[in-house]
Design an enzyme around this catalytic site. Structure first.
Site, PDB file in Angstrom:
ATOM      1  N   SER A 111       0.827  -1.211   0.000  1.00 40.54           N
ATOM      2  CA  SER A 111       0.000   0.000   0.000  1.00 40.54           C
ATOM      3  C   SER A 111       0.856   1.255   0.000  1.00 40.54           C
ATOM      4  O   SER A 111       2.064   1.211   0.218  1.00 40.54           O
ATOM      5  CB  SER A 111      -0.921  -0.007   1.211  1.00 40.54           C
ATOM      6  OG  SER A 111      -0.196   0.403   2.357  1.00 40.54           O
ATOM      7  N   LYS A 112       0.184   2.385  -0.219  1.00 42.30           N
ATOM      8  CA  LYS A 112       0.855   3.679  -0.183  1.00 42.30           C
ATOM      9  C   LYS A 112       1.530   3.882   1.161  1.00 42.30           C
ATOM     10  O   LYS A 112       2.598   4.454   1.262  1.00 42.30           O
ATOM     11  CB  LYS A 112      -0.175   4.797  -0.353  1.00 42.30           C
ATOM     12  CG  LYS A 112      -0.532   5.123  -1.761  1.00 42.30           C
ATOM     13  CD  LYS A 112      -1.341   6.415  -1.797  1.00 42.30           C
ATOM     14  CE  LYS A 112      -1.807   6.710  -3.212  1.00 42.30           C
ATOM     15  NZ  LYS A 112      -2.502   7.981  -3.330  1.00 42.30           N
ATOM     16  N   ARG A 113       0.843   3.398   2.186  1.00 42.58           N
ATOM     17  CA  ARG A 113       1.374   3.615   3.538  1.00 42.58           C
ATOM     18  C   ARG A 113       2.679   2.861   3.783  1.00 42.58           C
ATOM     19  O   ARG A 113       3.390   3.148   4.733  1.00 42.58           O
ATOM     20  CB  ARG A 113       0.328   3.210   4.590  1.00 42.58           C
ATOM     21  CG  ARG A 113      -0.768   4.243   4.753  1.00 42.58           C
ATOM     22  CD  ARG A 113      -1.735   3.799   5.816  1.00 42.58           C
ATOM     23  NE  ARG A 113      -2.274   2.468   5.535  1.00 42.58           N
ATOM     24  CZ  ARG A 113      -3.284   2.244   4.704  1.00 42.58           C
ATOM     25  NH1 ARG A 113      -3.877   3.247   4.104  1.00 42.58           N
ATOM     26  NH2 ARG A 113      -3.723   1.022   4.483  1.00 42.58           N
TER      27      ARG A 113
END
Ligand code: GLU
Length: 524
Positions: A282-284
């Site tokens: 994910s982006k995170r």
């Protein structure tokens, strides 16, 4: 500016020019999974002689992040596949193309008419429930053991909407300017089926779908309405997007049906998984896993932090793109190295995998190495010189740079790899590998070096003669290589690692070699 209010005439899908779109929301930097979605769209468009559009889906203004749109445009340009139409194509077509504007927030006035069409046909209704009403009903459901309350074909019968209130009451509320939303009226207990290019037949019962909001009281559409209306208006033939949108697809299929439009073909791409296979990349994940998840560096203006990008990490766009193409697809042959043009030829949307694609950073670096080797020497040399001067290294001549670069090229994955271990080519060693000094620097070492220095001075200072001279010395004295070789290396390079020390001596020349030998003798 009202051109976009008239939807195109239905043409038979089969005879239509292929048109695909990448439709990101500008909520932050583009994740590499998003770049892969854009890439597959581009490849599919180009192999069918079609158009690749970029549309910005910014209806959720609460999630808008300044700079995100420009980042997306720049990232696609870096990768080498800018859109033919839409945002970022303003230099090719006035306003980005015939369906401008391509930013949904700027298309806001057009959506109401479509919502009205659904209201009139009885496929949508007004809902006047306030956020407090909804919170209260959710809370009551939770207390009763149902934490997932939904506004749906069953619960709507006890809510404040145009299906439960009298016509007069609805009109009164509208006239009074009361806040409302327009929701889809989900049919009860119907199978919605569609064929996905990658997943085959998908079938969902409407009992599992809720009455999604289509239009908010301020006239702003939600993602679902805007997405379907725009895909139709922009004559999109194939919707190629991430798996996370698969649950929304039945709703979209119903919307097409309610509007009486032919739906586009759907292809939902597999997720990108973390290297350990544990969940979605994910982006995170940012840099936490030790590698970038974004194409370009992203400076987060709120936190002041920078998330790293493949570009700044030294990746070639063609390697990054090649690597992405293989996350979810392969040509079914042994060939792994592809240019963008070759990918257009070989890509096959029907062969994209259903299962999530596990990301492997080692493999990403391998792709970079392969592409690095394909570059013409002149280009490599330019990059090498630029990188060396960035590092403050002094380059005596272009010829020197070329020879120095090749000394470390074999295993390099990035151009920087040829410079990391090479400081001693550009300047005398500032330190000596302590462990090796302790192990190899004997009381006799200065004498050996002194002998060699005088012998080298009488030799042609090139690799072959220098090596021959060294070997003769060993033979004459009956020394083993291990007694003298590491000592010479330490003196010249400060380390015992690296390419042939005679090649290095030839490159740096007799003067520097002599000076280094003398310095080692006097300091070690
Ligand atoms: N705006 C959606 C996104 O951010 C697009 C989904 C779609 O392609 O339909 O990914």
């Amino acid at each position: 500016m009202v051109g976009y209010l008239c939807p195109p005439k239905e043409k038979h899908m089969k005879n239509r020019r292929v048109r695909v779109r990448f439709a990101p929301s500008p909520t932050g930097p583009l994740h590499m999974g998003g770049v892969r979605t854009a890439l597959y769209n581009y490849l599919f468009a180009k192999q069918n002689g079609g158009d690749f559009l970029l549309r910005v889906e910014d209806t959720d203004q609460t999630r808008f992040v300044p700079g995100a749109e420009a980042y997306i445009v720049e990232a696609l340009a870096w990768c080498g596949f800018s859109p033919d139409e839409g945002i970022g194509a303003e230099d090719k077509l006035p306003g980005g193309g015939p369906h401008a504007p391509y930013r949904q927030s700027e298309r806001k006035p057009m959506y109401r008419a479509f919502a009205d069409q659904l209201l009139e046909a009885g496929h949508a209704y007004y809902a006047f429930d306030t956020p407090e009403d909804l919170d209260a009903v959710r809370e009551r459901a939770k207390q009763a053991g149902n934490p997932n309350w939904q506004y749906n074909s069953i619960t709507r019968t006890s809510m404040k909407n145009s299906l439960t209130l009298s016509e007069d009451e609805v009109q009164r509320r509208l006239d009074a300017g009361e806040a409302y939303v327009i929701r889809i009226k989900m049919p009860r207990n119907e199978e919605v089926k569609f064929e996905d290019r990658i997943r085959g037949w998908v079938s969902v019962n409407t009992l599992n779908l809720d009455d999604k909001v289509l239009l908010k009281g301020d006239g702003m559409p939600t993602y679902h309405l805007a997405n379907v209306v725009d895909d139709y208006s922009m004559e999109i033939t194939h919707v190629i997007r991430g798996e996370e949108w698969l649950p929304s697809a039945p709703l979209h299929v119903l919307l097409y049906r309610f509007f009486g439009w032919t739906q586009p073909e759907f292809a939902h791409l597999p997720l990108l998984l973390r290297p350990d296979g544990n969940g979605k990349l994910s982006k995170r994940d940012g840099d936490r896993l030790g590698f970038p998840v974004f194409p370009l560096n992203w400076n987060n203006q709120e936190t002041g932090e920078t998330a790293s990008g493949y570009r700044e990490r030294g990746f070639y766009p063609q390697a990054f793109v090649n690597m992405l193409a293989f996350l979810g697809w392969n040509p079914g042959t042994n060939q792994e190295i592809f240019s963008l043009e070759a990918l257009i030829e070989a890509f096959n949307l029907n062969k994209v995998n259903k299962a999530g694609a596990r990301f492997d950073f080692e493999k990403a670096k391998w792709f970079n190495q392969q592409h690095l080797r394909l570059l013409p020497e002149s280009e490599l040399l330019q990059a090498y010189i630029a990188e060396a001067s960035n590092r403050g290294l002094e380059i005596p001549s272009e010829d020197f740079a070329r020879r120095a670069m090749h000394l470390f090229m074999d295993r390099a994955e990035f151009i920087g790899d040829t410079l990391d271990p090479a400081d001693y080519l550009f300047a005398d060693p500032r330190s000596y590998d302590e462990a090796m000094v302790a192990k190899k620097w004997t009381a006799e070492a200065p004498a050996y070096l002194s002998d060699l220095d005088s012998l080298f001075a009488q030799t042609d200072y090139t690799e072959g003669p220098l090596e021959a001279c060294f070997k003769n010395y060993l033979a004459e004295k009956s020394f083993g290589f291990g007694q003298v070789g590491p000592v010479l290396r330490l003196a010249i390079a400060g380390t015992t690692q690296g390419p042939s020390i005679f090649t290095v001596m030839e490159l740096i020349g007799s003067e520097a070699s002599h000076r280094r030998i003398q310095t080692a003798i006097s300091t070690l």
